[in-house]
Design a protein around this motif. Structure first.
Motif, PDB file in Angstrom:
ATOM      1  N   THR B  58      27.098 -35.094 -89.128  1.00  0.00           N
ATOM      2  CA  THR B  58      27.951 -33.947 -89.432  1.00  0.00           C
ATOM      3  C   THR B  58      27.962 -32.949 -88.289  1.00  0.00           C
ATOM      4  N   GLY B  59      26.778 -32.708 -87.724  1.00  0.00           N
ATOM      5  CA  GLY B  59      26.673 -31.775 -86.624  1.00  0.00           C
ATOM      6  C   GLY B  59      27.542 -32.193 -85.450  1.00  0.00           C
ATOM      7  N   LEU B  60      27.504 -33.476 -85.159  1.00  0.00           N
ATOM      8  CA  LEU B  60      28.322 -33.988 -84.057  1.00  0.00           C
ATOM      9  C   LEU B  60      29.789 -33.691 -84.312  1.00  0.00           C
ATOM     10  N   ILE B  61      30.249 -34.080 -85.483  1.00  0.00           N
ATOM     11  CA  ILE B  61      31.674 -33.924 -85.775  1.00  0.00           C
ATOM     12  C   ILE B  61      32.070 -32.455 -85.764  1.00  0.00           C
ATOM     13  N   ARG B  62      31.214 -31.647 -86.358  1.00  0.00           N
ATOM     14  CA  ARG B  62      31.501 -30.207 -86.364  1.00  0.00           C
ATOM     15  C   ARG B  62      31.613 -29.674 -84.948  1.00  0.00           C
ATOM     16  N   ALA B  63      30.648 -30.033 -84.111  1.00  0.00           N
ATOM     17  CA  ALA B  63      30.656 -29.534 -82.743  1.00  0.00           C
ATOM     18  C   ALA B  63      31.924 -29.986 -82.022  1.00  0.00           C
ATOM     19  N   LEU B  64      32.255 -31.241 -82.223  1.00  0.00           N
ATOM     20  CA  LEU B  64      33.452 -31.770 -81.571  1.00  0.00           C
ATOM     21  C   LEU B  64      34.698 -31.017 -82.028  1.00  0.00           C
ATOM     22  N   CYS B  65      34.807 -30.821 -83.320  1.00  0.00           N
ATOM     23  CA  CYS B  65      35.951 -30.073 -83.843  1.00  0.00           C
ATOM     24  C   CYS B  65      35.988 -28.667 -83.288  1.00  0.00           C
ATOM     25  N   ALA B  66      34.862 -28.032 -83.306  1.00  0.00           N
ATOM     26  CA  ALA B  66      34.810 -26.661 -82.814  1.00  0.00           C
ATOM     27  C   ALA B  66      35.299 -26.607 -81.378  1.00  0.00           C
ATOM     28  N   ALA B  67      34.854 -27.565 -80.574  1.00  0.00           N
ATOM     29  CA  ALA B  67      35.260 -27.588 -79.172  1.00  0.00           C
ATOM     30  C   ALA B  67      36.767 -27.741 -79.056  1.00  0.00           C
ATOM     31  N   ARG B  68      37.317 -28.673 -79.802  1.00  0.00           N
ATOM     32  CA  ARG B  68      38.751 -28.923 -79.716  1.00  0.00           C
ATOM     33  C   ARG B  68      39.563 -27.773 -80.311  1.00  0.00           C
ATOM     34  N   LEU B  69      38.942 -27.040 -81.202  1.00  0.00           N
ATOM     35  CA  LEU B  69      39.643 -25.956 -81.889  1.00  0.00           C
ATOM     36  C   LEU B  69      39.571 -24.655 -81.097  1.00  0.00           C
ATOM     37  N   GLU B  70      38.725 -24.648 -80.098  1.00  0.00           N
ATOM     38  CA  GLU B  70      38.478 -23.433 -79.349  1.00  0.00           C
ATOM     39  C   GLU B  70      39.759 -22.757 -78.846  1.00  0.00           C
ATOM     40  N   PRO B  71      40.669 -23.490 -78.206  1.00  0.00           N
ATOM     41  CA  PRO B  71      41.892 -22.845 -77.698  1.00  0.00           C
ATOM     42  C   PRO B  71      42.662 -22.137 -78.811  1.00  0.00           C
ATOM     43  N   LEU B  72      42.775 -22.797 -79.940  1.00  0.00           N
ATOM     44  CA  LEU B  72      43.498 -22.195 -81.053  1.00  0.00           C
ATOM     45  C   LEU B  72      42.822 -20.907 -81.509  1.00  0.00           C
ATOM     46  N   ARG B  73      41.506 -20.982 -81.638  1.00  0.00           N
ATOM     47  CA  ARG B  73      40.756 -19.816 -82.069  1.00  0.00           C
ATOM     48  C   ARG B  73      41.027 -18.646 -81.135  1.00  0.00           C
ATOM     49  N   LYS B  74      41.011 -18.931 -79.849  1.00  0.00           N
ATOM     50  CA  LYS B  74      41.230 -17.894 -78.858  1.00  0.00           C
ATOM     51  C   LYS B  74      42.639 -17.314 -78.995  1.00  0.00           C
ATOM     52  N   ALA B  75      43.595 -18.221 -79.132  1.00  0.00           N
ATOM     53  CA  ALA B  75      44.985 -17.776 -79.254  1.00  0.00           C
ATOM     54  C   ALA B  75      45.147 -16.856 -80.453  1.00  0.00           C
ATOM     55  N   VAL B  76      44.416 -17.156 -81.499  1.00  0.00           N
ATOM     56  CA  VAL B  76      44.539 -16.342 -82.701  1.00  0.00           C
ATOM     57  C   VAL B  76      43.852 -15.000 -82.520  1.00  0.00           C
ATOM     58  N   GLU B  77      42.726 -15.034 -81.864  1.00  0.00           N
ATOM     59  CA  GLU B  77      41.944 -13.799 -81.776  1.00  0.00           C
ATOM     60  C   GLU B  77      42.443 -12.816 -80.737  1.00  0.00           C
ATOM     61  N   GLU B  78      42.995 -13.344 -79.658  1.00  0.00           N
ATOM     62  CA  GLU B  78      43.392 -12.414 -78.607  1.00  0.00           C
ATOM     63  C   GLU B  78      44.644 -12.849 -77.865  1.00  0.00           C
ATOM     64  N   GLY B  79      45.363 -13.777 -78.442  1.00  0.00           N
ATOM     65  CA  GLY B  79      46.540 -14.295 -77.758  1.00  0.00           C
ATOM     66  C   GLY B  79      47.782 -13.461 -78.012  1.00  0.00           C
TER      67      GLY B  79
END
Lengths: 194, 194
Positions: B58-79
């Motif tokens: 689970t940790g692996l998958i979560r980490a992977l998702c988080a990494a791939r989701l990072e750009p979106l998160r950024k766009a939402v928070e300060e884009g």
DNA sequence: GGAAGAAGCGGACCGCTGGTCCGTATCTTA
DNA sequence: TAAGATACGGACCAGCGGTCCGCTTCTTCC
């Protein structure tokens, strides 16, 4: 196809397995903690019997769910209002969703087990197909102009077992409040603004 | 806490694992077919390394998702608009949901793996919590009078990975149509009747 | 540069699970 | 009640997630 009737011990065992599985799932938080061996033991039955009767784990859970869902299915197909077919769509849709929600509240562990059971998505089951089709047709016949196909999926998604578990269990939202919230949301989607 | 910087081989391996896991998940229909050993082998790494780095599957998958989701998160928070914080809620909500949907369309296998990964529900992750809170606050500030908390859950449920997989994959609904349907549904919920 | 120590590596190993198999017990039928 | 069909059950198996620890590789400090 004459459909030979099953042996007596077979039907007795089948019932025993249902009973045992239901109890075990109810007792555990995480459905995956319940092993096939556990169920077999609790039912006083060999493991082979389980797999002979249900094919595999998924089959067992599906069969159990179907059995427990039977009354609801009947009520929807030939029952009285507001679930039955005589009800006009705008009243029947919320009634259906409420019934589904209540089922999942009353059988949280079971519904969770069904949806959680890996490998095949809950959507590929004809079970889901039936609910979706019914709901879509009703939405089609209701005044609101939204895309009924997707709306049906979305409404059903709002009653998904793990969401219900999360809200009712984790968050402690009381039963009646949850029902009210779902009803309100449904009304919003239907265009029946309060 | 000075936060010692990690060793070079560690970061290289981490990246290799992400790459390998991503590829493997993309290649298989059912995420459960991908075993930890497979990932380790594909990444040219020992199994121990996987578990040392990520704790468990689970940790692996979560980490992977988080990494791939990072750009979106950024766009939402300060884009910039329409995802960024400057956008007025009635326009931002559909934009957010559309972005989520697109992410799941572009990373179907990954999102599916994340939600499918048994044991812990997708709801208990702070990840979900964040999205939900954001969405709820936006709904609160939008004109519609519906219960924003539940509505936020329901809207997110409409973009769940297995539903998306089912519609886009199984049913063959094309990308743009799916986006349009979600947009329409969202509009309905928001009270923005067409 | 090199030595000492920490940090990370990797694959043999373990416990457990879903699922199979087949000799045996039970039921049905005539 | 005998014979055939059906179902039983638990020993057995393969494969998975996860652990462990001797060994390698990096870092750091002189």
């Amino acid at each position: 196809m004459p459909e030979r009737k099953p042996r007596k011990d077979a039907v007795r065992n089948r019932a025993a397995v249902f009973e045992a599985a239901d109890a075990l799932f109810a007792a555990c938080q995480n459905p995956e903690e319940v092993t096939m061996a556990d169920i077999a033991a609790a039912a006083g039955v060999g493991k082979g019997t389980l797999f002979r009767a249900f094919g595999d784990r998924t089959g067992l859970i599906r069969a159990l769910c179907a059995a427990r869902l039977e009354p609801l299915r009947k009520a929807v197909e030939e029952g009285p209002e507001p679930l039955g077919p005589a009800t006009p769509p705008p009243r029947r849709v919320p009634a259906l969703l409420d019934a589904v929600l209540c089922f999942k509240l009353d059988n949280r562990h079971l519904a969770l087990a069904l949806e959680t059971t890996g490998s095949d998505s809950p959507y590929r089951t004809e079970h889901y197909e039936r609910w979706h089709t019914l709901l879509r047709d009703l939405l089609d016949r209701a005044p609101g102009a939204t895309d009924s196909d997707f709306a049906a999926h979305a409404l059903l998604a709002a009653t998904r077992a793990d969401l219900v578990e999360y809200l009712a269990g984790e968050k402690g939202v009381p039963r009646e409040e949850l029902r009210a919230r779902l009803a309100e949301f449904t009304a919003g989607v239907l265009g029946t603004r309060l």
